[in-house]
Design a protein around this motif. Structure first.
Motif, PDB file in Angstrom:
ATOM      1  N   PHE A   1      42.341  95.537  24.772  1.00 52.97           N
ATOM      2  CA  PHE A   1      43.616  96.561  24.757  1.00 52.97           C
ATOM      3  C   PHE A   1      45.378  96.458  24.750  1.00 52.97           C
ATOM      4  CE2 PHE A   1      39.138  97.374  27.757  1.00 52.97           C
ATOM      5  CZ  PHE A   1      39.325  99.189  27.043  1.00 52.97           C
ATOM      6  N   ASN A   2      45.421  97.356  24.666  1.00 47.39           N
ATOM      7  CA  ASN A   2      47.268  98.207  24.143  1.00 47.39           C
ATOM      8  C   ASN A   2      47.851  97.378  25.323  1.00 47.39           C
ATOM      9  OD1 ASN A   2      46.737  98.243  21.662  1.00 47.39           O
ATOM     10  ND2 ASN A   2      46.814 100.776  21.622  1.00 47.39           N
ATOM     11  N   PRO A   3      49.031  97.143  26.076  1.00 47.98           N
ATOM     12  CA  PRO A   3      50.299  96.924  26.782  1.00 47.98           C
ATOM     13  C   PRO A   3      49.585  98.675  27.786  1.00 47.98           C
ATOM     14  CG  PRO A   3      50.338  96.087  25.442  1.00 47.98           C
ATOM     15  CD  PRO A   3      49.473  96.155  24.422  1.00 47.98           C
ATOM     16  N   PRO A   4      49.915  98.908  28.598  1.00 48.74           N
ATOM     17  CA  PRO A   4      50.796 100.095  28.961  1.00 48.74           C
ATOM     18  C   PRO A   4      51.152 100.806  28.959  1.00 48.74           C
ATOM     19  CG  PRO A   4      49.663  98.831  31.466  1.00 48.74           C
ATOM     20  CD  PRO A   4      49.734  97.813  30.109  1.00 48.74           C
ATOM     21  N   ASP A   5      51.761 101.451  29.045  1.00 51.96           N
ATOM     22  CA  ASP A   5      53.100 102.496  28.660  1.00 51.96           C
ATOM     23  C   ASP A   5      53.401 102.871  29.905  1.00 51.96           C
ATOM     24  OD1 ASP A   5      51.670 104.844  28.462  1.00 51.96           O
ATOM     25  OD2 ASP A   5      51.739 105.433  26.797  1.00 51.96           O
ATOM     26  N   SER A   6      52.999 103.737  31.243  1.00 53.34           N
ATOM     27  CA  SER A   6      53.614 103.759  32.527  1.00 53.34           C
ATOM     28  C   SER A   6      52.593 102.903  33.633  1.00 53.34           C
ATOM     29  CB  SER A   6      53.176 104.758  32.366  1.00 53.34           C
ATOM     30  OG  SER A   6      51.258 105.211  32.385  1.00 53.34           O
ATOM     31  N   ILE A   7      53.124 103.293  34.219  1.00 50.70           N
ATOM     32  CA  ILE A   7      52.830 102.320  35.310  1.00 50.70           C
ATOM     33  C   ILE A   7      51.347 102.703  36.174  1.00 50.70           C
ATOM     34  CG2 ILE A   7      53.292 102.162  38.164  1.00 50.70           C
ATOM     35  CD1 ILE A   7      55.616 103.982  37.968  1.00 50.70           C
ATOM     36  N   ASN A   8      50.368 102.091  34.962  1.00 44.36           N
ATOM     37  CA  ASN A   8      49.135 101.928  35.022  1.00 44.36           C
ATOM     38  C   ASN A   8      48.960 101.189  36.429  1.00 44.36           C
ATOM     39  OD1 ASN A   8      46.669  99.798  33.849  1.00 44.36           O
ATOM     40  ND2 ASN A   8      46.282 102.226  34.026  1.00 44.36           N
ATOM     41  N   ILE A   9      47.463 101.246  37.191  1.00 41.48           N
ATOM     42  CA  ILE A   9      47.060 100.588  38.377  1.00 41.48           C
ATOM     43  C   ILE A   9      46.170  99.890  37.825  1.00 41.48           C
ATOM     44  CG2 ILE A   9      45.992 101.005  40.791  1.00 41.48           C
ATOM     45  CD1 ILE A   9      49.049 101.741  40.593  1.00 41.48           C
ATOM     46  N   LYS A  10      45.172 100.319  36.976  1.00 43.06           N
ATOM     47  CA  LYS A  10      43.482  99.960  36.575  1.00 43.06           C
ATOM     48  C   LYS A  10      43.478 100.394  35.843  1.00 43.06           C
ATOM     49  CE  LYS A  10      41.484 102.329  39.953  1.00 43.06           C
ATOM     50  NZ  LYS A  10      40.022 101.691  41.807  1.00 43.06           N
ATOM     51  N   THR A  11      41.821  99.964  35.253  1.00 40.48           N
ATOM     52  CA  THR A  11      41.169 101.138  34.126  1.00 40.48           C
ATOM     53  C   THR A  11      40.071  99.968  34.315  1.00 40.48           C
ATOM     54  OG1 THR A  11      43.041 100.858  32.366  1.00 40.48           O
ATOM     55  CG2 THR A  11      40.451 101.116  31.332  1.00 40.48           C
ATOM     56  N   VAL A  12      39.292 101.516  35.069  1.00 42.66           N
ATOM     57  CA  VAL A  12      37.857 100.588  35.382  1.00 42.66           C
ATOM     58  C   VAL A  12      36.448 101.344  34.143  1.00 42.66           C
ATOM     59  CG1 VAL A  12      35.723 101.535  36.994  1.00 42.66           C
ATOM     60  CG2 VAL A  12      38.012 101.735  37.674  1.00 42.66           C
ATOM     61  N   ILE A  13      35.874  99.886  34.117  1.00 43.07           N
ATOM     62  CA  ILE A  13      35.086  99.251  32.866  1.00 43.07           C
ATOM     63  C   ILE A  13      33.592  99.311  33.038  1.00 43.07           C
ATOM     64  CG2 ILE A  13      34.856  98.751  30.194  1.00 43.07           C
ATOM     65  CD1 ILE A  13      37.966  97.728  30.768  1.00 43.07           C
ATOM     66  N   ASN A  14      32.800  99.825  32.358  1.00 43.93           N
ATOM     67  CA  ASN A  14      31.017 100.111  32.688  1.00 43.93           C
ATOM     68  C   ASN A  14      30.276  99.626  31.502  1.00 43.93           C
ATOM     69  OD1 ASN A  14      30.725 101.383  35.659  1.00 43.93           O
ATOM     70  ND2 ASN A  14      32.312 102.488  34.796  1.00 43.93           N
ATOM     71  N   TYR A  15      29.800  98.795  31.250  1.00 38.22           N
ATOM     72  CA  TYR A  15      28.686  98.594  30.093  1.00 38.22           C
ATOM     73  C   TYR A  15      27.064  98.609  31.148  1.00 38.22           C
ATOM     74  CZ  TYR A  15      29.464  93.953  31.728  1.00 38.22           C
ATOM     75  OH  TYR A  15      28.712  92.672  32.101  1.00 38.22           O
TER      76      TYR A  15
ATOM     77  N   ASP B   1      24.138  95.328  30.813  1.00 36.73           N
ATOM     78  CA  ASP B   1      23.738  94.324  30.412  1.00 36.73           C
ATOM     79  C   ASP B   1      21.937  94.297  29.537  1.00 36.73           C
ATOM     80  OD1 ASP B   1      21.710  94.573  32.489  1.00 36.73           O
ATOM     81  OD2 ASP B   1      22.825  92.709  33.234  1.00 36.73           O
ATOM     82  N   ASN B   2      21.360  93.403  29.101  1.00 42.63           N
ATOM     83  CA  ASN B   2      20.263  93.163  28.175  1.00 42.63           C
ATOM     84  C   ASN B   2      19.031  93.751  29.089  1.00 42.63           C
ATOM     85  OD1 ASN B   2      21.246  92.881  25.522  1.00 42.63           O
ATOM     86  ND2 ASN B   2      22.010  90.666  26.660  1.00 42.63           N
ATOM     87  N   ALA B   3      19.544  93.228  30.956  1.00 36.33           N
ATOM     88  CA  ALA B   3      18.271  93.788  31.880  1.00 36.33           C
ATOM     89  C   ALA B   3      18.706  94.667  31.684  1.00 36.33           C
ATOM     90  CB  ALA B   3      18.504  93.410  32.521  1.00 36.33           C
ATOM     91  N   ASN B   4      19.034  96.187  31.537  1.00 36.35           N
ATOM     92  CA  ASN B   4      19.809  97.570  32.255  1.00 36.35           C
ATOM     93  C   ASN B   4      19.652  97.438  33.205  1.00 36.35           C
ATOM     94  OD1 ASN B   4      18.353  98.505  29.373  1.00 36.35           O
ATOM     95  ND2 ASN B   4      16.644  97.783  29.592  1.00 36.35           N
ATOM     96  N   LYS B   5      20.840  96.788  33.123  1.00 33.76           N
ATOM     97  CA  LYS B   5      21.729  97.167  34.220  1.00 33.76           C
ATOM     98  C   LYS B   5      23.237  96.869  34.310  1.00 33.76           C
ATOM     99  CE  LYS B   5      23.382  94.562  38.757  1.00 33.76           C
ATOM    100  NZ  LYS B   5      22.953  93.378  39.072  1.00 33.76           N
ATOM    101  N   THR B   6      23.955  98.082  34.650  1.00 33.56           N
ATOM    102  CA  THR B   6      25.099  98.841  34.741  1.00 33.56           C
ATOM    103  C   THR B   6      25.567  97.662  35.508  1.00 33.56           C
ATOM    104  OG1 THR B   6      24.228 101.030  34.420  1.00 33.56           O
ATOM    105  CG2 THR B   6      26.340 100.975  34.995  1.00 33.56           C
ATOM    106  N   HIS B   7      27.224  97.364  34.812  1.00 28.59           N
ATOM    107  CA  HIS B   7      28.502  96.647  35.408  1.00 28.59           C
ATOM    108  C   HIS B   7      28.950  97.111  35.554  1.00 28.59           C
ATOM    109  CE1 HIS B   7      26.151  92.659  36.083  1.00 28.59           C
ATOM    110  NE2 HIS B   7      24.771  93.590  34.941  1.00 28.59           N
ATOM    111  N   THR B   8      30.070  97.361  36.366  1.00 27.36           N
ATOM    112  CA  THR B   8      31.777  97.643  36.720  1.00 27.36           C
ATOM    113  C   THR B   8      32.978  96.802  37.206  1.00 27.36           C
ATOM    114  OG1 THR B   8      30.636  99.844  37.351  1.00 27.36           O
ATOM    115  CG2 THR B   8      33.223  99.621  37.876  1.00 27.36           C
ATOM    116  N   LEU B   9      33.819  97.276  35.837  1.00 20.65           N
ATOM    117  CA  LEU B   9      34.799  95.589  35.630  1.00 20.65           C
ATOM    118  C   LEU B   9      36.190  96.188  35.882  1.00 20.65           C
ATOM    119  CD1 LEU B   9      33.702  93.029  33.000  1.00 20.65           C
ATOM    120  CD2 LEU B   9      32.722  93.264  35.164  1.00 20.65           C
ATOM    121  N   ILE B  10      37.371  96.041  36.919  1.00 18.47           N
ATOM    122  CA  ILE B  10      38.203  96.185  36.665  1.00 18.47           C
ATOM    123  C   ILE B  10      38.866  95.470  35.763  1.00 18.47           C
ATOM    124  CG2 ILE B  10      40.247  96.971  37.887  1.00 18.47           C
ATOM    125  CD1 ILE B  10      37.695  98.664  38.463  1.00 18.47           C
ATOM    126  N   LEU B  11      40.109  96.350  34.655  1.00 16.79           N
ATOM    127  CA  LEU B  11      40.903  95.614  34.067  1.00 16.79           C
ATOM    128  C   LEU B  11      42.632  96.074  34.850  1.00 16.79           C
ATOM    129  CD1 LEU B  11      42.206  94.237  31.226  1.00 16.79           C
ATOM    130  CD2 LEU B  11      41.804  96.007  30.421  1.00 16.79           C
TER     131      LEU B  11
END
Length: 409
Positions: free
Chosen positions: A163-177, A179-189
């Motif tokens: 990702f690019n550096p945020p250009d304002s007061i970013n708190i977080k970015t929530v990422i969902n993907y 996996d190979n077992a068809n399980k959804t994961h949520t990560l916080i950038l």
């Protein structure tokens, strides 16, 4: 004569002074007629914390112990709020939440009121910004590196998002993907990081992300971008043989390692009994030729040929575009050779290759089977596939393969 003049001057000065004192006494008395005016102590270090259609006013309380309430006005005194004074320690902080505001800029006046009803001079908190839908509609999800949005480790399958550096007061970015077992994961950038890893990512699946911001430092509310964005499609491009195919050749290894004679069985590859036509119908499908190869041959070369012989391996691939490269070594005689990719855990019989579950198929004979052949196929979802050879030969016939390679396109 000089003494006389001095005395006159001195008497005049005394008279003026007495006259002035009389005048001051008169003014004081006039003041007393209306009563003594008392101003309670005021707040200090007044400020605010921005919010979503609300704000939080903050200040240090007055040390005046007689103060019992604070009166807050805004909208030209059309709106007000009374707050009980519970603390008189100027080192502490008073926090007052003002709800139900509209988006815009406000000024607040704060008065201290003591137990006798005396009112202080106002302390103003100006240029208080209140945020809402207009501010939120102007937010965008955090940008990604357009030149290199992701890095894929071909062998491990690990994905790194960039990702690019945020250009304002970013708190977080929530990422969902997924996996190979068809399980959804949520990560916080976090805002101070520009990369994040996706373990066991299922290639071909979507990655979504949504960012949150605060309008000003210390804000009491977080604003989240309304739209969820989809990351650029992540592909694993290149040689992925090591991830999916065991014992892919150059050389092919044997499973019966306790034997050293020519004929054996290919390690990790399945086969049907039709290829076991050597050494008294006990071995076949692999030989020591070419330092180890997949090998179909008529019985003792001059005997009966192979009929619908199969050597194959099964594995599961994610959605995507693929190619399997097959390298032929020696061959001779009359050959019906087929290199096949099929959906499922088995290969079709030689008479059914054009129907059923065939995904890709190369047919060769003694005139065309030599060299390198590529089988291309596409999967729209996670799919179990089987790759291998389906071969029939006449007598005095042999056919050898030295390697296979699986590529993601």
């Amino acid at each position: 004569m000089k003494i006389y003049i001095k005395n006159i001057v001195w008497l005049l000065l005394v008279a003026i002074a007495v006259s002035g004192c009389s005048k001051m006494d008169e003014n004081y008395k006039k003041l007393e007629k209306g009563g003594e005016i008392i101003y309670p102590g005021v707040i200090s270090n007044q400020n605010y914390l921005a919010g979503n259609l609300r704000t939080m006013l903050i200040w240090n309380p007055s040390p005046d112990p007689k103060i019992v309430t604070y009166k807050i006005y805004w909208n030209n005194k059309q709106d007000s709020l009374t707050v009980t004074a519970t603390d008189h320690n100027p080192a502490d902080t008073v926090k007052v939440l003002i709800p139900n505001l509209v988006e815009g800029t406000y000024s607040f006046n704060v008065y201290s009121i003591d137990d006798a009803g005396h009112i202080s001079i106002p302390l103003n908190i100006n240029s208080v910004r209140v945020f809402g839908a207009v501010y939120e509609s102007a937010l965008f999800n955090r940008g990604y590196n357009a030149d290199t949005p992701f890095i894929v480790n071909i062998l491990t399958g690990t994905v790194q998002l960039k990702f690019n550096p945020p250009d304002s007061i970013n708190i977080k970015t929530v990422i969902n993907y997924t996996d190979n077992a068809n399980k959804t994961h949520t990560l916080i950038l976090k805002p101070d990081s520009n990369t994040i890893m996706l373990p066991d990512f299922q290639f071909g699946s979507n990655v979504t992300y949504q960012s949150s911001y605060i309008p000003l430092k210390g804000a009491i509310d977080t604003f989240t971008v309304q739209a969820i964005s989809t990351y650029p499609t992540i592909k694993r491009i290149g040689d992925i043989t090591a991830l999916y195919i065991k014992n892919p050749g150059n050389p092919f290894l044997r499973s019966d390692v306790e034997h050293t004679d020519k004929w054996g069985y290919p390690l990790y590859w399945s086969y049907n009994t039709n290829v076991l036509n050597q050494d008294g119908d006990t071995r076949g499908g692999w030989s020591t030729d070419n330092n180890g190869c997949i090998h179909f041959e008529a019985e003792n070369y001059s005997g009966n040929g192979v009929n619908n012989g199969k050597v194959y391996q099964t594995f599961t691939l994610p959605a995507g575009n693929y190619a399997i490269d097959v390298q032929t070594a020696g061959y001779g005689g009359s050959i019906n050779a087929n290199e096949v990719v099929a959906a499922g855990t088995s290969l079709p019989d030689i008479t059914a290759l054009s129907t059923g579950n065939t995904l890709a198929w190369f047919h060769g004979d003694q005139n065309s089977i030599g060299g390198l052949h590529t089988l291309n196929f596409t999967l729209t979802q996670n799919t179990t596939v089987t790759f291998g050879w389906v071969v029939s030969t006449d007598s005095y016939t042999y056919l050898q393969f030295t390697s296979v390679k699986l590529r993601s396109l």
